[in-house]
Motif scaffolding. Structure first.
Motif, mmCIF file in Angstrom:
data_model
loop_
_atom_site.group_PDB
_atom_site.id
_atom_site.type_symbol
_atom_site.label_atom_id
_atom_site.label_comp_id
_atom_site.label_asym_id
_atom_site.label_seq_id
_atom_site.Cartn_x
_atom_site.Cartn_y
_atom_site.Cartn_z
ATOM 1 N N MET A 1 0.855 -1.177 0.000
ATOM 2 C CA MET A 1 0.000 0.000 0.000
ATOM 3 C C MET A 1 0.888 1.223 0.000
ATOM 4 N N PRO A 2 0.705 2.098 -0.954
ATOM 5 C CA PRO A 2 1.541 3.300 -0.996
ATOM 6 C C PRO A 2 1.421 4.111 0.288
ATOM 7 N N ILE A 3 2.552 4.502 0.829
ATOM 8 C CA ILE A 3 2.591 5.247 2.086
ATOM 9 C C ILE A 3 1.846 6.576 1.982
ATOM 10 N N GLU A 4 1.795 7.158 0.776
ATOM 11 C CA GLU A 4 1.097 8.441 0.627
ATOM 12 C C GLU A 4 -0.394 8.310 0.904
ATOM 13 N N LEU A 5 -0.948 7.115 0.740
ATOM 14 C CA LEU A 5 -2.358 6.913 1.068
ATOM 15 C C LEU A 5 -2.582 7.034 2.561
ATOM 16 N N LEU A 6 -1.679 6.488 3.359
ATOM 17 C CA LEU A 6 -1.802 6.605 4.815
ATOM 18 C C LEU A 6 -1.561 8.033 5.282
ATOM 19 N N GLU A 7 -0.694 8.744 4.599
ATOM 20 C CA GLU A 7 -0.381 10.119 4.999
ATOM 21 C C GLU A 7 -1.572 11.058 4.818
ATOM 22 N N GLN A 8 -2.514 10.675 3.985
ATOM 23 C CA GLN A 8 -3.698 11.511 3.745
ATOM 24 C C GLN A 8 -4.765 11.346 4.829
ATOM 25 N N LEU A 9 -4.560 10.399 5.742
ATOM 26 C CA LEU A 9 -5.538 10.102 6.782
ATOM 27 C C LEU A 9 -5.178 10.799 8.088
ATOM 28 N N ASN A 10 -6.210 11.089 8.906
ATOM 29 C CA ASN A 10 -5.924 11.639 10.223
ATOM 30 C C ASN A 10 -5.536 10.499 11.171
ATOM 31 N N ALA A 30 -22.273 10.903 8.903
ATOM 32 C CA ALA A 30 -22.106 11.204 7.481
ATOM 33 C C ALA A 30 -20.949 12.177 7.273
ATOM 34 N N GLY A 31 -20.158 11.913 6.230
ATOM 35 C CA GLY A 31 -19.080 12.826 5.855
ATOM 36 C C GLY A 31 -17.848 12.759 6.728
ATOM 37 N N THR A 32 -17.707 11.715 7.525
ATOM 38 C CA THR A 32 -16.559 11.619 8.444
ATOM 39 C C THR A 32 -15.407 10.792 7.886
ATOM 40 N N GLY A 33 -15.584 10.199 6.709
ATOM 41 C CA GLY A 33 -14.503 9.445 6.098
ATOM 42 C C GLY A 33 -14.586 7.941 6.300
ATOM 43 N N LYS A 34 -15.772 7.430 6.636
ATOM 44 C CA LYS A 34 -15.926 5.980 6.848
ATOM 45 C C LYS A 34 -15.529 5.190 5.606
ATOM 46 N N THR A 35 -16.043 5.601 4.456
ATOM 47 C CA THR A 35 -15.751 4.873 3.222
ATOM 48 C C THR A 35 -14.259 4.931 2.908
ATOM 49 N N THR A 36 -13.647 6.072 3.109
ATOM 50 C CA THR A 36 -12.204 6.212 2.893
ATOM 51 C C THR A 36 -11.444 5.251 3.789
ATOM 52 N N VAL A 37 -11.823 5.172 5.049
ATOM 53 C CA VAL A 37 -11.161 4.263 5.988
ATOM 54 C C VAL A 37 -11.355 2.817 5.557
ATOM 55 N N LEU A 38 -12.578 2.451 5.229
ATOM 56 C CA LEU A 38 -12.850 1.062 4.858
ATOM 57 C C LEU A 38 -12.083 0.634 3.612
ATOM 58 N N ILE A 39 -12.027 1.488 2.615
ATOM 59 C CA ILE A 39 -11.335 1.133 1.377
ATOM 60 C C ILE A 39 -9.822 1.102 1.601
ATOM 61 N N ASN A 40 -9.303 2.037 2.377
ATOM 62 C CA ASN A 40 -7.868 2.006 2.685
ATOM 63 C C ASN A 40 -7.530 0.792 3.544
ATOM 64 N N ARG A 41 -8.434 0.402 4.433
ATOM 65 C CA ARG A 41 -8.211 -0.808 5.235
ATOM 66 C C ARG A 41 -8.232 -2.042 4.337
ATOM 67 N N LEU A 42 -9.148 -2.081 3.400
ATOM 68 C CA LEU A 42 -9.199 -3.178 2.442
ATOM 69 C C LEU A 42 -7.862 -3.301 1.714
ATOM 70 N N ALA A 43 -7.364 -2.189 1.207
ATOM 71 C CA ALA A 43 -6.077 -2.191 0.502
ATOM 72 C C ALA A 43 -4.943 -2.599 1.444
ATOM 73 N N TYR A 44 -4.955 -2.105 2.661
ATOM 74 C CA TYR A 44 -3.923 -2.443 3.648
ATOM 75 C C TYR A 44 -3.905 -3.946 3.920
ATOM 76 N N LEU A 45 -5.081 -4.516 4.162
ATOM 77 C CA LEU A 45 -5.155 -5.944 4.468
ATOM 78 C C LEU A 45 -4.709 -6.813 3.295
ATOM 79 N N ILE A 46 -5.095 -6.428 2.097
ATOM 80 C CA ILE A 46 -4.769 -7.233 0.917
ATOM 81 C C ILE A 46 -3.322 -7.031 0.484
ATOM 82 N N LEU A 47 -2.905 -5.775 0.385
ATOM 83 C CA LEU A 47 -1.575 -5.485 -0.163
ATOM 84 C C LEU A 47 -0.453 -5.606 0.855
ATOM 85 N N GLU A 48 -0.723 -5.272 2.110
ATOM 86 C CA GLU A 48 0.327 -5.297 3.132
ATOM 87 C C GLU A 48 0.314 -6.574 3.965
ATOM 88 N N LYS A 49 -0.855 -7.090 4.250
ATOM 89 C CA LYS A 49 -0.970 -8.242 5.136
ATOM 90 C C LYS A 49 -1.210 -9.553 4.391
#
Length: 120
Positions: A1-10, A30-49
């Motif tokens: 997972m590209p590190i720049e994706l994690l850097e965009q998160l709080n 609503a609007g708190t970034g749930k979908t962003t977190v879920l999709i980045n977690r999906l990528a993290y689990l698949i690509l990193e783990k």
């Protein structure tokens, strides 16, 4: 997972994306970034783990949100990742029944009824 994706998160989003022990439930407004977190977690689990795509389940309440998650997953994951389990809660239930209904004696051509169909 590209590190720049994690850097965009709080900080809280990063914690959720990189959560290590067991299942994770995201509940936020609503609007708190749930979908962003879920999709980045999906990528993290698949690509990193190295988790397989059929070992991850993403559920949401609306068809619109499920469609948005599928679209974002297509963008963030390299080409070729299939068998993603991204559904609404109802869609997930239907998928399970379609795939395994015969095991419990359910006909494979069952039909889900809308409220109007039920009334008729």
């Amino acid at each position: 997972m590209p590190i720049e994706l994690l850097e965009q998160l709080n900080k809280t989003q990063k914690q959720a994306v990189t959560h290590e022990n067991g299942p994770l439930l995201i509940v936020a407004g609503a609007g708190t970034g749930k979908t962003t977190v879920l999709i980045n977690r999906l990528a993290y689990l698949i690509l990193e783990k190295g988790i397989k795509t059929d070992e991850v389940l993403l559920l949401t309440f609306t068809e619109k949100a499920a469609g948005e998650m599928e679209e974002r997953a297509d963008k963030i994951l390299p080409y070729g990742y299939v068998d993603l389990w991204i559904n609404t809660f109802h869609g997930f239930g239907e998928r399970i029944l379609r795939e395994f209904g015969l095991d419990i004696g359910l006909s494979s051509n069952f039909k889900l009824l809308s409220e109007t169909d039920q009334w008729i």
